[in-house]
Design an enzyme around this catalytic site. Structure first.
Site, PDB file in Angstrom:
ATOM      1  N   SER A 129     -28.473 -22.379  32.210  1.00  0.00           N
ATOM      2  CA  SER A 129     -29.269 -23.584  31.930  1.00  0.00           C
ATOM      3  C   SER A 129     -30.564 -23.623  32.732  1.00  0.00           C
ATOM      4  O   SER A 129     -31.528 -24.286  32.328  1.00  0.00           O
ATOM      5  CB  SER A 129     -28.442 -24.840  32.216  1.00  0.00           C
ATOM      6  OG  SER A 129     -27.969 -24.838  33.554  1.00  0.00           O
ATOM      7  N   ASP A 160     -27.714 -34.580  40.605  1.00  0.00           N
ATOM      8  CA  ASP A 160     -27.810 -33.174  40.204  1.00  0.00           C
ATOM      9  C   ASP A 160     -28.902 -32.514  41.038  1.00  0.00           C
ATOM     10  O   ASP A 160     -30.091 -32.761  40.830  1.00  0.00           O
ATOM     11  CB  ASP A 160     -28.144 -33.094  38.713  1.00  0.00           C
ATOM     12  CG  ASP A 160     -28.240 -31.661  38.196  1.00  0.00           C
ATOM     13  OD1 ASP A 160     -28.302 -30.724  39.020  1.00  0.00           O
ATOM     14  OD2 ASP A 160     -28.279 -31.475  36.964  1.00  0.00           O
ATOM     15  N   HIS A 194     -30.629 -28.650  38.842  1.00  0.00           N
ATOM     16  CA  HIS A 194     -31.616 -28.590  37.771  1.00  0.00           C
ATOM     17  C   HIS A 194     -32.908 -29.307  38.167  1.00  0.00           C
ATOM     18  O   HIS A 194     -32.943 -30.047  39.144  1.00  0.00           O
ATOM     19  CB  HIS A 194     -31.020 -29.172  36.494  1.00  0.00           C
ATOM     20  CG  HIS A 194     -29.841 -28.398  35.991  1.00  0.00           C
ATOM     21  ND1 HIS A 194     -28.544 -28.709  36.335  1.00  0.00           N
ATOM     22  CD2 HIS A 194     -29.764 -27.301  35.189  1.00  0.00           C
ATOM     23  CE1 HIS A 194     -27.707 -27.848  35.769  1.00  0.00           C
ATOM     24  NE2 HIS A 194     -28.420 -26.977  35.076  1.00  0.00           N
TER      25      HIS A 194
END
Length: 422
Positions: free
Chosen positions: A154, A398, A401
């Site tokens: 990702s 998070d 990311h």
């Protein structure tokens, strides 16, 4: 023996043949630029030393692709991956979040309530040179009739989307499209007959995490010698950008499948993270050597994307992380524990032994400073948050990311620079 000593003591004379050879070398030094000339006679300048420490490995991996500057007839090499972050209100951000419909909701931080915007106004400034300005028109023209593909997890998908955001406004609405086919996402620039693609393969090898949508498994298993399972979809790409790191870091040994996932009784062995990662690097290099023509294609490998899960490491409060961080780390020597130096060493060792021409995009150090650039809590949450989580935002932040626009646009500026510095 006496004759040998006599020959050694004889006054040396320059033979016509030797004179001709020396004259040719001097002529070549004038005609060729200094950089090319040095690499003809010093091929080990492109190799790594086996016992170098992590920083030396990073430097040597990128040195052969450094931006060249010539001043006063003397060559100086500028490492675009070494520098600092500076505020730039004139050119940052490179696009607006609302202007790019391709950003996944996991990365749209402003839409999800992030109150500050300073993280979008920082520009990477190398020591001693500048990062070439990203030229979308030149990039698209370079991709005309070609296929560019990002392969990995990702984080590589985030870089992929960033590149689409940098390019799509130059393409009329009717002349572009994006489609997803299982693990493959394809952006098409129709008037250029070009595609920019992303292929989900978080380990590069076949694994039980290969479903592009449902892949959150705690017991990760990777199949040895299985790169062709995915690699058959990469064939024909003109530009490949690989990454793999985060999924290997589980805190324990990796489980490696020796047979097939279809076997009723599966033979599974355990390897250390470093051993398993080395297996993947060797597979990737072997696949590249067998399937990519270095005269017609380019292959890049993006180094590990750092996380910021322990604020105590940069002088913050114990128990904190990237949540509520709004400024970068200023200590130039900072290296977080989430970026395993042992993995970087494995990369260095395997790339050094290989003759495969892969350009190393060393984004780890420059990204390590950006504790402020993560999505944190400002993203789509896949599951409802509990009262306990809401009371402690750090618990669900998070810190892996990155918001878009943001840091990963810089990764693409560096990719652009290296694509034309060949």
């Amino acid at each position: 023996m006496a004759n040998s000593f006599t020959l050694l003591r004889t006054k040396p004379r320059l033979s016509p043949y030797l004179f001709t050879v020396l004259a040719f070398i001097l002529f070549a030094a004038v005609i060729l630029n200094t950089h090319d000339f040095l690499f003809i006679f010093h091929p080990r300048l492109q190799q790594l030393h086996p016992n170098a420490d992590t920083q030396a490995v990073l430097s040597e991996l990128t040195r052969s692709n450094a931006v060249q500057t010539v001043e006063k007839k003397e060559e100086s090499v500028c490492d675009v991956f070494s520098g600092r972050w500076v505020r730039d209100e004139l050119t940052r951000p490179l696009y607006e979040e609302s202007e790019c419909p391709y950003i996944q909701p996991q990365l749209t931080c402003q839409e999800h309530g992030r109150p500050d915007k300073e993280y979008r106004r920082l520009r990477w400034q190398p020591d001693g040179c500048d990062v070439p300005k990203f030229n979308g028109s030149l990039m698209l023209e370079t991709l005309r009739g070609k296929r560019m593909m990002f392969v990995g997890d990702s984080l590589n998908r985030g870089q992929y989307v960033s590149l689409i955001c940098l390019l799509h406004q130059l393409i009329p609405q009717h002349a572009k499209s994006m489609e997803t086919f299982d693990s493959l996402t394809v952006f098409t620039a129709k008037e250029y007959n070009a595609t920019i693609e992303f292929y989900w393969a978080p380990f590069l090898l076949e694994s039980n995490s290969d479903n592009a949508v449902i892949h959150r498994v705690t017991d990760r298993i990777v199949r040895k010698g299985s790169i062709n399972k995915h690699g058959r979809f990469w064939k024909g790409a003109d530009i490949l950008v690989f990454n793999t790191y985060l999924w290997w870091v589980t805190g324990s040994n990796m489980k490696i499948l020796l047979g097939s996932f279809k076997d009723e009784v599966k033979e599974i062995v355990e390897m250390s993270t470093e051993e398993a990662y080395r297996m993947a690097m060797r597979s990737m290099l072997r696949w590249t050597r067998r399937n990519m023509d270095p005269n017609k294609t380019r292959v890049f490998f993006t180094s590990m994307s750092p996380s910021h899960g322990k604020s105590v490491e940069w002088g913050g409060e114990p128990g904190g992380n990237c949540y509520n961080e709004t400024t970068p780390i200023e200590d130039p020597s900072y290296w977080g524990s989430d970026s395993l130096k042992s993995i970087m060493q494995v990369i260095g060792e395997e790339f050094r032994k290989s003759k495969v021409p892969i350009t190393f995009l060393n984004i780890t150090q420059l990204s390590s400073y950006r504790k402020d650039a993560h999505t944190s809590i400002y993203k789509k949450q896949w599951n409802p948050l509990s009262q306990e989580q809401l009371a402690n935002p750090s618990s669900y932040a998070d810190c892996s990311h990155w918001c878009l626009p943001g840091l990963q646009d810089t990764w693409n500026e560096l990719l652009f620079a290296k694509l034309f510095d060949h």
